[in-house]
Scaffold this motif. Structure first.
Motif, short mmCIF file in Angstrom:
data_model
loop_
_atom_site.label_atom_id
_atom_site.label_comp_id
_atom_site.label_asym_id
_atom_site.label_seq_id
_atom_site.Cartn_x
_atom_site.Cartn_y
_atom_site.Cartn_z
N GLU A 1 -28.48 10.65 -33.91
CA GLU A 1 -29.44 9.92 -32.91
C GLU A 1 -30.78 10.42 -33.09
N ALA A 2 -30.90 11.86 -33.19
CA ALA A 2 -32.20 12.30 -33.00
C ALA A 2 -32.87 12.43 -34.13
N GLY A 3 -32.35 12.15 -35.45
CA GLY A 3 -33.02 12.07 -36.76
C GLY A 3 -33.17 10.57 -37.09
N TRP A 4 -32.51 9.81 -36.19
CA TRP A 4 -32.63 8.19 -36.54
C TRP A 4 -33.61 7.45 -35.59
N THR A 5 -33.57 7.73 -34.29
CA THR A 5 -34.09 6.99 -33.37
C THR A 5 -35.60 7.56 -32.83
N GLU B 1 -38.93 16.81 -30.78
CA GLU B 1 -40.10 16.42 -29.91
C GLU B 1 -39.89 17.73 -28.64
N SER B 2 -38.93 17.96 -28.11
CA SER B 2 -38.73 18.57 -27.24
C SER B 2 -39.21 20.41 -27.56
N MET B 3 -39.39 20.36 -28.71
CA MET B 3 -40.04 21.93 -29.15
C MET B 3 -41.34 21.93 -29.66
N TYR B 4 -42.09 20.91 -29.52
CA TYR B 4 -43.40 20.89 -29.86
C TYR B 4 -44.30 21.77 -29.29
N GLU B 5 -44.19 21.76 -27.86
CA GLU B 5 -45.29 22.53 -27.42
C GLU B 5 -44.84 24.07 -27.38
N LYS B 6 -43.54 24.51 -27.62
CA LYS B 6 -43.16 25.81 -27.89
C LYS B 6 -43.55 26.30 -29.28
N TRP B 7 -43.64 25.40 -30.18
CA TRP B 7 -44.06 25.56 -31.49
C TRP B 7 -45.36 25.70 -31.54
N GLY B 8 -46.26 25.05 -30.72
CA GLY B 8 -47.50 24.90 -31.01
C GLY B 8 -48.03 23.97 -31.87
N CYS C 1 -26.42 26.52 -27.91
CA CYS C 1 -27.08 25.12 -28.49
C CYS C 1 -26.11 23.91 -27.83
N PRO C 2 -26.50 23.48 -26.48
CA PRO C 2 -25.55 22.50 -26.00
C PRO C 2 -26.10 21.07 -26.54
N THR C 3 -25.13 20.10 -26.37
CA THR C 3 -25.36 18.90 -27.06
C THR C 3 -26.72 18.30 -26.68
N GLU C 4 -27.18 18.41 -25.32
CA GLU C 4 -28.32 17.81 -24.80
C GLU C 4 -29.61 18.36 -25.69
N ASP C 5 -29.63 19.65 -25.74
CA ASP C 5 -30.71 20.28 -26.61
C ASP C 5 -30.87 19.77 -28.07
N VAL C 6 -29.40 19.66 -28.67
CA VAL C 6 -29.75 19.01 -30.14
C VAL C 6 -30.15 17.57 -29.83
N TYR C 7 -29.81 16.68 -28.90
CA TYR C 7 -30.49 15.36 -28.89
C TYR C 7 -31.77 15.19 -28.75
N PRO D 1 -33.50 24.93 -37.24
CA PRO D 1 -33.66 26.20 -36.75
C PRO D 1 -32.43 26.30 -36.00
N ARG D 2 -32.29 27.64 -35.77
CA ARG D 2 -30.94 28.48 -35.03
C ARG D 2 -31.07 27.77 -33.78
N LYS D 3 -32.09 27.69 -33.07
CA LYS D 3 -32.14 27.11 -31.83
C LYS D 3 -32.93 25.64 -31.86
N PRO D 4 -32.14 24.54 -31.71
CA PRO D 4 -30.74 24.27 -31.49
C PRO D 4 -29.87 23.74 -32.40
N LEU D 5 -30.24 23.83 -33.55
CA LEU D 5 -29.10 23.25 -34.63
C LEU D 5 -28.35 24.02 -35.43
N TYR D 6 -28.03 25.24 -35.03
CA TYR D 6 -27.08 26.04 -35.73
C TYR D 6 -25.69 25.74 -34.87
N LEU D 7 -24.97 25.27 -35.68
CA LEU D 7 -23.40 24.74 -34.80
C LEU D 7 -22.67 25.96 -34.87
#
Length: 547
Positions: free
Chosen positions: A486-490, A439-446, A429-435, A405-411
């Motif tokens: 790291e977000a995709g692996w760990t 899971e940080s978006m689950y609530e917003k996405w429903g 799209c700061p680095t901490e949002d990418v990291y 998604p554009r937020k936060p993965l459009y570089l």
């Protein structure tokens, strides 16, 4: 008196023992830290170190996978002025063993055991061995190769990076350098956006005008000299990526974003509009399907990846006059198609069939999704972060998805409030949002973790409107793509941004050595933001800053 003394002595011993155990536990916990990015799933190491200078050879057995991983390790060790011999015979001390075994489950899993004078890496695939090698190399670079065992495998099978070279051409040397860095951090998909409005970047021998005419120009300079990759260069880059455990997934955009192709072969162009006169291929012209099929035949021979992306996005930019196009009018009558959207669906269904006959799985952007109509083998890349209703429906249907998604993965979005060049949508799209994704978006996405079963993985997209030279690509890509790795692996429960930032110190040293002009999250002023592009100016003269 003697009885009381014994009791007192006994209590002192208990306290001393507890203190000793607490100290040991603290030392043990401290020892669990390794410098690896992305952080491994299971780490059991001590404070004892392997004697790196005693490592003299690499043992691979007779497998091709082991030999290929060993060549990569040998090359990287040589860069650190450490020379290792390759051997298929098992040796004693000072040996790094790379062994293929079915004892390690998981396509990308590996097990690494480090002893004082030996290292053993086991995996069931070439990719697993390569990822074990990358972890080993990071620990060696930290000068702290701890003895112990690491058992590791990724959270998601798809950890991708998209590079848009239609809008601005990057070139073979820089692409290989980027691939080398991606491989270091176990990014395993390189989504190569090679065709779009500004330029066609891949040689197609059946249609030479695609590069003679279609490769001229870019997003900032419509008269820039033709820039493209020959088929020989493509093969070389694909092999280079494969050695690092990376699949290259090409994208040939259709039916929209076809301007570069239509300039070269206008006979396959649909009637456009004033703003987008050459945006689409013509779905009503039977010759269009022959033309695109022939192109894809050559493309599929160059890319062994099982996936082929055919775009399918933003067709509405150029389809407003399709009902006035004679070819399309005849198509609509013959197949009882009511509107432009149904024409688009007809086109995509035919092209998806073409791709399937070539033995590939089709990928498209989420614009193509219609509830209950997604082809069985089609994988969708979900990019429109504001279309959460579609995401919910696709997850419910179990459609294979790559989340980008554009937020936060459009570089191409800014990564700091002080930056001037790049997109914004409720911020950047700061680095901490990418990291913190996903899971940080689950609530917003429903949605919940349980809903994510059909998600293949995640991807950072480096769109090229504002990356008119290599320095801009570097600045916008790094360090965010490392955070995505790291977000995709760990696994979510093991992620720690504080730990990641500490481990990034070594990554920044690596980027410095590579001459990469990255955004430094530790000190935003350390590397000035390169200027963005200006229309119709020489992009090579824009945005250059010296270190």
């Amino acid at each position: 008196m003697q009885k009381s003394y014994s009791k007192h002595t006994f209590m002192r011993k208990i306290i001393a023992t507890c203190c000793f155990l607490l100290t040991c536990h603290t030392l043990y916990m401290t020892a669990q830290e390794v410098s690896i990015i992305p952080y491994p799933q299971k780490v059991e190491v001590s404070q004892k170190l392997c004697n790196i200078k005693k490592l003299k050879s690499i043992h691979t057995g007779e497998t091709t996978e082991g030999k290929e991983a060993a060549l990569l390790l040998q090359e990287k060790m040589k860069e650190m002025e450490l020379t290792l011999d390759l051997t298929t015979e098992k040796r004693g001390k000072g040996c790094i063993e790379l062994l293929l075994t079915d004892k390690v489950a998981g396509k990308e899993a590996y097990r690494m055991e480090v002893k004082k004078n030996n290292v053993r890496i086991e995996a069931s695939t070439h990719s697993g061995l390569v990822y074990g090698v990358q972890s080993l190399l990071q620990e060696i670079k930290s000068d702290s190769l701890k003895c112990g065992i690491i058992e590791d495998e990724p959270r998601f099978e798809w950890r991708g990076y998209l590079l848009d070279e239609s809008r601005h051409f990057v070139g073979e040397k820089k692409v290989k350098q980027i691939l080398d860095i991606l491989g270091t951090y176990k990014v395993n998909r390189f989504h190569w956006h090679l065709t779009d409005q500004p330029g066609w970047r891949i040689e197609i021998k059946a249609y030479p005008k695609l590069t003679e005419i279609g490769a001229i120009g870019n997003h900032t300079n419509s008269n820039a000299p033709a820039a493209f990759y020959t088929q020989e260069q493509i093969r070389d880059i694909v092999n280079y990526a494969a050695q690092r455990g990376i699949q290259v997934v090409p994208e040939i955009d259709m039916p929209g974003h076809a301007g570069a192709s239509n300039r070269a072969y206008p006979e396959f162009q649909a009637l456009g509009n004033e703003q987008h006169p050459d945006f689409c291929f013509n779905p009503g012209n039977e010759g269009t399907y022959t033309y695109l099929t022939n192109i894809l035949k050559e493309v599929t021979q160059l890319f062994p990846s099982p996936y082929l992306h055919i775009g399918g996005d933003e067709v509405h930019f150029g389809n407003s006059n399709w009902d006035k196009d004679e070819h399309i009018k005849r198509l609509m009558t013959a197949h009882n198609l009511k509107n432009a959207r149904e024409v688009e669906e007809y086109f995509l269904e035919r092209m998806e069939g073409v791709v399937e006959k070539m033995g590939k799985k089709t990928m498209t952007w989420d614009d193509t999704y219609e509830e209950g109509k997604n082809p069985e083998n089609n994988i969708i890349t979900w990019w429109r972060h504001d279309k959460t209703d579609k995401l919910q429906k696709m997850l419910k249907e179990g459609i294979p998805l790559v989340l980008c998604p554009r937020k936060p993965l459009y570089l191409d979005f800014v990564q700091h409030d002080s930056h001037q060049y790049g997109r914004r949508w409720d911020g950047g799209c700061p680095t901490e949002d990418v990291y913190a994704f996903p899971e940080s978006m689950y609530e917003k996405w429903g949605v919940s973790e349980e809903d994510m079963k059909s998600v293949l993985g995640i991807q950072g997209n480096m769109w090229g409107e504002t990356t008119q030279n290599a320095q801009r690509v570097e600045f916008m890509t790094f360090p965010r793509i490392i955070a995505m790795a790291e977000a995709g692996w760990t696994r979510a429960e093991q992620k720690s941004y504080d730990s990641f930032q500490k481990r990034m110190n070594q990554a920044y040293d690596y980027l410095d050595k590579e001459g990469i002009w990255y955004f430094d999250t530790r000190n935003p002023d350390a590397h000035a933001e390169p200027d963005g592009p200006k229309k119709d100016e020489d992009p090579e003269k824009i945005g250059k800053k010296k270190k």
